[in-house]
Write an enzyme that holds these catalytic residues in place. Structure first.
Site, PDB file in Angstrom:
ATOM      1  N   ARG A 228       0.878  -1.180   0.000  1.00  0.00           N
ATOM      2  CA  ARG A 228       0.000   0.000   0.000  1.00  0.00           C
ATOM      3  C   ARG A 228       0.912   1.226   0.000  1.00  0.00           C
ATOM      4  O   ARG A 228       1.503   1.566   1.024  1.00  0.00           O
ATOM      5  CB  ARG A 228      -0.901  -0.048   1.232  1.00  0.00           C
TER       6      ARG A 228
ATOM      7  N   SER B 256     -12.359  -4.069  -1.674  1.00  0.00           N
ATOM      8  CA  SER B 256     -12.829  -3.555  -0.377  1.00  0.00           C
ATOM      9  C   SER B 256     -14.339  -3.491  -0.379  1.00  0.00           C
ATOM     10  O   SER B 256     -14.937  -3.055  -1.379  1.00  0.00           O
ATOM     11  CB  SER B 256     -12.316  -2.127  -0.147  1.00  0.00           C
TER      12      SER B 256
ATOM     13  N   LYS C  52      -7.053   4.737   7.807  1.00  0.00           N
ATOM     14  CA  LYS C  52      -8.033   5.186   6.820  1.00  0.00           C
ATOM     15  C   LYS C  52      -8.914   6.231   7.501  1.00  0.00           C
ATOM     16  O   LYS C  52     -10.061   5.956   7.851  1.00  0.00           O
ATOM     17  CB  LYS C  52      -8.858   3.994   6.319  1.00  0.00           C
TER      18      LYS C  52
HETATM   19  N1  TZP Z   1      -9.294  -0.681   4.425  1.00  0.00           N
HETATM   20  C1  TZP Z   1     -10.291  -0.659   5.327  1.00  0.00           C
HETATM   21  S1  TZP Z   1      -9.708  -0.231   6.855  1.00  0.00           S
HETATM   22  C2  TZP Z   1      -8.136  -0.090   6.290  1.00  0.00           C
HETATM   23  C3  TZP Z   1      -8.084  -0.379   4.942  1.00  0.00           C
HETATM   24  C4  TZP Z   1      -6.889  -0.346   4.107  1.00  0.00           C
HETATM   25  C5  TZP Z   1      -6.987   0.282   7.141  1.00  0.00           C
HETATM   26  C6  TZP Z   1      -6.599  -0.799   8.071  1.00  0.00           C
HETATM   27  O1  TZP Z   1      -5.482  -0.408   8.814  1.00  0.00           O
HETATM   28  P1  TZP Z   1      -5.327  -0.689  10.358  1.00  0.00           P
HETATM   29  O2  TZP Z   1      -4.099   0.124  10.738  1.00  0.00           O
HETATM   30  O3  TZP Z   1      -5.108  -2.142  10.564  1.00  0.00           O
HETATM   31  O4  TZP Z   1      -6.534  -0.162  11.040  1.00  0.00           O
END
Ligand code: TZP
Ligand code: MG
Length: 212
Positions: free
Chosen positions: A43, A115, A144
């Site tokens: 990412r 997603s 996010k």
């Molecule tokens: N898609 C939905 S939540 C998210 C993504 C890429 C972020 C998840 O990151 P974390 O740090 O595990 O909450």
């Protein structure tokens, strides 16, 4: 499409450049894998296409010897150029590909993920033939910011109605993972709780232990 390989993947780890910008990506990949991460997503949202390809190639080359699949977020061409296993697309990324071009654009990908944030999106993705879905953010997350948490209720719903593999994602920590598993998730995706840990391998191993 590579369903058999995905079926064995329980812990989805990330190399998110927001958290590991200064580190050698091959080293991070090896640390994640040593902790039991089964599949890695690259990412790198703020990187250029060329930088993303370069980064992805280093991760693919590190992960290859452990047979751990590498998925690229957003950038289908980068996934292709880096020899990655697949691509992960958000709802908008998917919608941005003209309908008539989707099959062709994704034909070289062994794994396609999407997603989802509602049961309807999850069922649509399944109907569209994606290999796996992410379901979340389950909890609020700084990775996010601004994304509305869907809660464990959606995890419960998806677990009972969707047949393809799904990874619960978003704000998952060692303190709340029990709620996600109790709701029926058998797969989780974790970004910051692993990458921000002083010991990525140890953090990944602690999550993996909860999945077995
Ligand atoms: N898609 C939905 S939540 C998210 C993504 C890429 C972020 C998840 O990151 P974390 O740090 O595990 O909450
Ligand atoms: Mg995206």
């Amino acid at each position: 499409m590579s369903t058999a390989r995905l079926a064995q993947c329980r812990l989805y780890g990330f190399i998110d450049t927001t958290y590991v910008d200064e580190l050698d990506p091959g080293d991070v990949a090896r640390e994640l894998i040593a902790g039991g991460v089964d599949i890695i997503q690259v990412r790198a949202k703020e990187r250029s296409h060329a930088e993303r390809v370069e980064l992805a190639m280093r991760i693919v080359s590190a992960a290859f010897q452990y047979s751990v699949p590498v998925i690229i977020n957003d950038d289908i061409d980068a996934a292709f150029e880096a020899g990655a296993d697949g691509v992960h697309l958000g709802q908008m990324d998917w919608a941005a590909i003209p309908r008539g071009e989707r099959a062709d654009r994704l034909s070289a990908m062994r794994i396609v993920g999407r997603s989802t944030h509602s049961l309807e999106e999850a069922l649509t993705a399944e109907r569209d033939g994606v290999d796996y879905i992410g379901v979340g953010p389950v909890f609020p997350t700084a990775t996010k910011p601004g994304a509305r948490p869907v809660g464990v209720e959606l995890v419960r719903d998806v677990a009972s109605k969707v047949k393809i593999p799904f990874f619960a994602i978003g704000g998952i920590t060692l303190d709340n993972v029990g709620q996600v598993l109790e709701a029926g998730a058998t797969r989780i995706a974790v970004v910051s709780a692993i990458l921000k840990a002083t010991n990525c391998t140890g953090a990944a191993a602690a999550f993996k232990k909860r999945l077995c």
